[in-house]
Design a protein around this motif. Sequence first.
Motif, PDB file in Angstrom:
ATOM      1  N   ARG A   1      -5.161   0.215   5.284  1.00 51.77           N
ATOM      2  CA  ARG A   1      -6.172   0.177   6.341  1.00 51.77           C
ATOM      3  C   ARG A   1      -5.930  -1.054   7.200  1.00 51.77           C
ATOM      4  O   ARG A   1      -5.225  -1.979   6.811  1.00 51.77           O
ATOM      5  CB  ARG A   1      -7.590   0.132   5.764  1.00 51.77           C
ATOM      6  CG  ARG A   1      -7.879  -1.083   4.903  1.00 51.77           C
ATOM      7  CD  ARG A   1      -9.365  -1.285   4.660  1.00 51.77           C
ATOM      8  NE  ARG A   1     -10.026  -1.804   5.856  1.00 51.77           N
ATOM      9  CZ  ARG A   1     -11.342  -1.943   5.968  1.00 51.77           C
ATOM     10  NH1 ARG A   1     -12.137  -1.573   4.977  1.00 51.77           N
ATOM     11  NH2 ARG A   1     -11.881  -2.440   7.050  1.00 51.77           N
ATOM     12  N   TYR A   2      -6.514  -1.066   8.390  1.00 52.54           N
ATOM     13  CA  TYR A   2      -6.401  -2.214   9.281  1.00 52.54           C
ATOM     14  C   TYR A   2      -7.475  -3.227   8.925  1.00 52.54           C
ATOM     15  O   TYR A   2      -8.673  -2.939   8.988  1.00 52.54           O
ATOM     16  CB  TYR A   2      -6.536  -1.781  10.741  1.00 52.54           C
ATOM     17  CG  TYR A   2      -5.365  -0.959  11.228  1.00 52.54           C
ATOM     18  CD1 TYR A   2      -4.184  -1.575  11.638  1.00 52.54           C
ATOM     19  CD2 TYR A   2      -5.419   0.428  11.246  1.00 52.54           C
ATOM     20  CE1 TYR A   2      -3.101  -0.835  12.068  1.00 52.54           C
ATOM     21  CE2 TYR A   2      -4.342   1.188  11.678  1.00 52.54           C
ATOM     22  CZ  TYR A   2      -3.182   0.545  12.090  1.00 52.54           C
ATOM     23  OH  TYR A   2      -2.110   1.293  12.503  1.00 52.54           O
TER      24      TYR A   2
ATOM     25  N   THR B   1      -6.667  -1.044   0.371  1.00 48.60           N
ATOM     26  CA  THR B   1      -8.106  -1.064   0.155  1.00 48.60           C
ATOM     27  C   THR B   1      -8.428  -0.325  -1.130  1.00 48.60           C
ATOM     28  O   THR B   1      -7.877   0.737  -1.410  1.00 48.60           O
ATOM     29  CB  THR B   1      -8.855  -0.401   1.328  1.00 48.60           C
ATOM     30  OG1 THR B   1     -10.259  -0.432   1.067  1.00 48.60           O
ATOM     31  CG2 THR B   1      -8.423   1.036   1.534  1.00 48.60           C
TER      32      THR B   1
ATOM     33  N   ILE C   1      -0.932   5.045   4.818  1.00 49.94           N
ATOM     34  CA  ILE C   1      -2.053   4.652   5.668  1.00 49.94           C
ATOM     35  C   ILE C   1      -2.612   5.889   6.354  1.00 49.94           C
ATOM     36  O   ILE C   1      -1.856   6.720   6.880  1.00 49.94           O
ATOM     37  CB  ILE C   1      -1.629   3.590   6.707  1.00 49.94           C
ATOM     38  CG1 ILE C   1      -2.828   3.155   7.560  1.00 49.94           C
ATOM     39  CG2 ILE C   1      -0.483   4.090   7.578  1.00 49.94           C
ATOM     40  CD1 ILE C   1      -2.554   1.933   8.396  1.00 49.94           C
ATOM     41  N   ASP C   2      -3.901   6.032   6.303  1.00 53.34           N
ATOM     42  CA  ASP C   2      -4.569   7.199   6.888  1.00 53.34           C
ATOM     43  C   ASP C   2      -5.004   6.858   8.307  1.00 53.34           C
ATOM     44  O   ASP C   2      -6.022   6.206   8.515  1.00 53.34           O
ATOM     45  CB  ASP C   2      -5.765   7.605   6.025  1.00 53.34           C
ATOM     46  CG  ASP C   2      -6.404   8.901   6.510  1.00 53.34           C
ATOM     47  OD1 ASP C   2      -5.813   9.532   7.408  1.00 53.34           O
ATOM     48  OD2 ASP C   2      -7.479   9.261   6.002  1.00 53.34           O
ATOM     49  N   HIS C   3      -4.214   7.300   9.290  1.00 57.33           N
ATOM     50  CA  HIS C   3      -4.535   7.012  10.687  1.00 57.33           C
ATOM     51  C   HIS C   3      -5.605   7.939  11.238  1.00 57.33           C
ATOM     52  O   HIS C   3      -6.207   7.647  12.275  1.00 57.33           O
ATOM     53  CB  HIS C   3      -3.278   7.145  11.557  1.00 57.33           C
ATOM     54  CG  HIS C   3      -2.220   6.129  11.264  1.00 57.33           C
ATOM     55  ND1 HIS C   3      -2.345   4.814  11.621  1.00 57.33           N
ATOM     56  CD2 HIS C   3      -1.020   6.238  10.647  1.00 57.33           C
ATOM     57  CE1 HIS C   3      -1.266   4.150  11.251  1.00 57.33           C
ATOM     58  NE2 HIS C   3      -0.439   4.995  10.657  1.00 57.33           N
TER      59      HIS C   3
ATOM     60  N   LYS D   1      -4.706   2.609  -0.599  1.00 59.59           N
ATOM     61  CA  LYS D   1      -4.561   3.250   0.699  1.00 59.59           C
ATOM     62  C   LYS D   1      -4.576   2.174   1.776  1.00 59.59           C
ATOM     63  O   LYS D   1      -5.397   1.244   1.745  1.00 59.59           O
ATOM     64  CB  LYS D   1      -5.723   4.215   0.927  1.00 59.59           C
ATOM     65  CG  LYS D   1      -5.496   5.218   2.049  1.00 59.59           C
ATOM     66  CD  LYS D   1      -4.750   6.411   1.547  1.00 59.59           C
ATOM     67  CE  LYS D   1      -4.748   7.534   2.587  1.00 59.59           C
ATOM     68  NZ  LYS D   1      -3.995   8.707   2.132  1.00 59.59           N
TER      69      LYS D   1
ATOM     70  N   SER E   1       2.686   8.747   7.223  1.00 59.33           N
ATOM     71  CA  SER E   1       2.371   7.428   7.771  1.00 59.33           C
ATOM     72  C   SER E   1       2.751   7.308   9.242  1.00 59.33           C
ATOM     73  O   SER E   1       2.498   6.284   9.873  1.00 59.33           O
ATOM     74  CB  SER E   1       3.087   6.333   6.968  1.00 59.33           C
ATOM     75  OG  SER E   1       2.554   6.256   5.658  1.00 59.33           O
TER      76      SER E   1
ATOM     77  N   TYR F   1       0.853  -1.190   0.000  1.00 55.88           N
ATOM     78  CA  TYR F   1       0.000   0.000   0.000  1.00 55.88           C
ATOM     79  C   TYR F   1       0.886   1.237   0.000  1.00 55.88           C
ATOM     80  O   TYR F   1       2.070   1.177   0.357  1.00 55.88           O
ATOM     81  CB  TYR F   1      -0.947   0.006   1.205  1.00 55.88           C
ATOM     82  CG  TYR F   1      -0.263  -0.184   2.542  1.00 55.88           C
ATOM     83  CD1 TYR F   1       0.179   0.901   3.276  1.00 55.88           C
ATOM     84  CD2 TYR F   1      -0.080  -1.458   3.072  1.00 55.88           C
ATOM     85  CE1 TYR F   1       0.804   0.730   4.497  1.00 55.88           C
ATOM     86  CE2 TYR F   1       0.543  -1.646   4.286  1.00 55.88           C
ATOM     87  CZ  TYR F   1       0.991  -0.555   4.999  1.00 55.88           C
ATOM     88  OH  TYR F   1       1.615  -0.721   6.206  1.00 55.88           O
TER      89      TYR F   1
ATOM     90  N   ASP G   1     -10.773  -5.471   3.128  1.00 52.79           N
ATOM     91  CA  ASP G   1     -11.987  -4.788   2.690  1.00 52.79           C
ATOM     92  C   ASP G   1     -13.203  -5.530   3.239  1.00 52.79           C
ATOM     93  O   ASP G   1     -13.218  -6.770   3.323  1.00 52.79           O
ATOM     94  CB  ASP G   1     -12.062  -4.773   1.158  1.00 52.79           C
ATOM     95  CG  ASP G   1     -11.166  -3.700   0.555  1.00 52.79           C
ATOM     96  OD1 ASP G   1     -10.958  -2.675   1.221  1.00 52.79           O
ATOM     97  OD2 ASP G   1     -10.676  -3.900  -0.563  1.00 52.79           O
TER      98      ASP G   1
ATOM     99  N   VAL H   1      -2.313  -4.776   8.274  1.00 58.99           N
ATOM    100  CA  VAL H   1      -2.485  -3.575   7.461  1.00 58.99           C
ATOM    101  C   VAL H   1      -2.337  -3.985   6.001  1.00 58.99           C
ATOM    102  O   VAL H   1      -1.361  -4.639   5.621  1.00 58.99           O
ATOM    103  CB  VAL H   1      -1.454  -2.487   7.801  1.00 58.99           C
ATOM    104  CG1 VAL H   1      -1.683  -1.242   6.933  1.00 58.99           C
ATOM    105  CG2 VAL H   1      -1.531  -2.123   9.275  1.00 58.99           C
TER     106      VAL H   1
END
Length: 614
Positions: free
Chosen positions: A532-533, A525, A302-304, A530, A407, A299, A536, A522
């Motif tokens: 994600r934890y 998606t 990652i958008d925290h 991007k 990140s 990826y 999908d 992680v």
Amino acid sequence: MLRNEADSAVAVLDRVAPEVARPNLTRTQRTAERLRLARADLIVAGAYLSLAVLVLSGQWLHADRGYLIKSGQDQTMWEWFFAVTAHDVAHLHNPLGSSLQNFPDGVNMMANTAMFGVGVPLTPVTLLFGPTVTFVLVLTLGLCGTAFAWYWLFSRELVSSRFAAAVGGLFCGFAPAMISHANAHPNFVLLALLPLIGLKLIRMARRAIDGTEVSRGRRNKDAFVLGLLVALQIALGEEPLLIFALAFGVFALVYHLHAPKTGLRIVRTLAPPVLLAALITVALTDIPLWWQFFGPQSYRSIDHGPMKNDLKALFQFPSESLGGLFAHGQNVAINATEENSYFGWPLWIVVAVAIVLMWRERAVRAAAAVMALFTVLSLGASATIGLGDTGIVLPWKWLDHVPLLNSVLESRFTMAAIPAIAVVLVLATQRALDYWSVSATDWRPLALFAAMAFALLPLTPTILPVVQRAPTPAFFTDGSVRQYVSGGSVVIAPPPTAPDARALRWQVDSGFEFPLAGGYFVGPTGSSKKGRYGPDDRPTASLLLKAQQSNKIPVIDEANRIQALVDLRYWRADVVVLPPTDNADTLRLTLDQLLGFPAKYVDGVWLWDVRGLH
């Protein structure tokens, strides 16, 4: 009275150790001499190790079923990382990726901080004693190893007093953020290589300042050692390396501001070996890094979301400390594993006074700059007090969009302040001891040590709390699961996610007899890649999760049944398993309707053999 900078403790950074003629000694005498010189180091190392074992004693005493309760599901995730790494090494599989979780898409292990730097060499420990022992061993060695590595740097390059260096190492290894991460994040606990990287750069810089002639062989050796250390740190954790590199750069820049020509000479001298070290690092890590950024299930970022420190977090006591037991304020941390500041107001007072009194020391000025800059960065895009937004815009608002930086959890930037604070404490302790060496009746050392006790005692860590986890259902441990798996996956109802990843432990206890649909990791998606934890969301997984949370059987129509078949095909499911869990009856009746036939009870679980449905 402040001394001239040339006579100060920090001048050790710019001083060449004198050559001392040594008498001819026998091997036994040389060994005895080394042991005598190393006695202080051994005592300090033993003290650090004892404290680390004490902090994690609850987990050590219950290594079979103990669980660090504040880790959330992270302990389960890390144990899975160590277990699957050992499994792959033992079976000569590629450890960089695994399809045992998130089947059939799999997991990019390099993009999931699997810590191959310890997971691979500790494979025998994991295979013999289990991943829980590996997990707590890495945490224990991380706390004491990080403390000792900083002690080593301070005692060799900053001050002459082993005691002063030991104070700094103690703070670096057992600071509030370190204890908080010791609940769940070994990649932010095992940081011993960072001071060693700093030590190598400092020694290279000192030779440049002195104008010492260095042979090509020595420069190449320095480059190789530096490149190897950085490559090893990449195998342990890239995020701490990034934060350290930025903080070390700021420290070095401010340290040499008074003499820019000297700084430029250092840059010119160090540039060739550092560039060579970078090439060596790339050569050692190119395949893993390619896999991380371009391999399967990679990826881009990652958008925290906002993960910043609250201003109150800077001055409150951490929850796992003596101060936290008696005066724990409002809970403003992201979670129990991210108390990245929590230095307590007494420490800030002592450090501020020490900085003022020792402002002429270049190392103090540089440390103060690191504290200020990285503390501000840790506050995020806008400052909050008690979780209330002040509306004050901060630099992170613009830096949040910078690749790699975006990140990083901004709260973690304040960890750069830990060694900076330690530098101030070390130099203050050295100065106090110097005062005592001149006059044993000087009152100033007593005042300093009383102030340090006032600041540090409330931060003394307590034993991390541990609970007993429920045993793994016999269905997974007695071999029954093998009868229901024919090359496909096991679908847990509902599939494992970040809030409930227990199924990863069951898979480990089965000896990896089956792959799992879903999981805690992680991954990418959608088409944007991007991060994600978790995977999908599949409609059937969402339906089961909603039924469990509401404890209500949803209305099942033909569209739901068709979608369930689609999802089962996607997962290549062989069996759906309902273990003991919350609202299990609701889930069982929902799945009976969804799959069109009743469940079967086998070895403590309900199951639906779905091999004939797709």
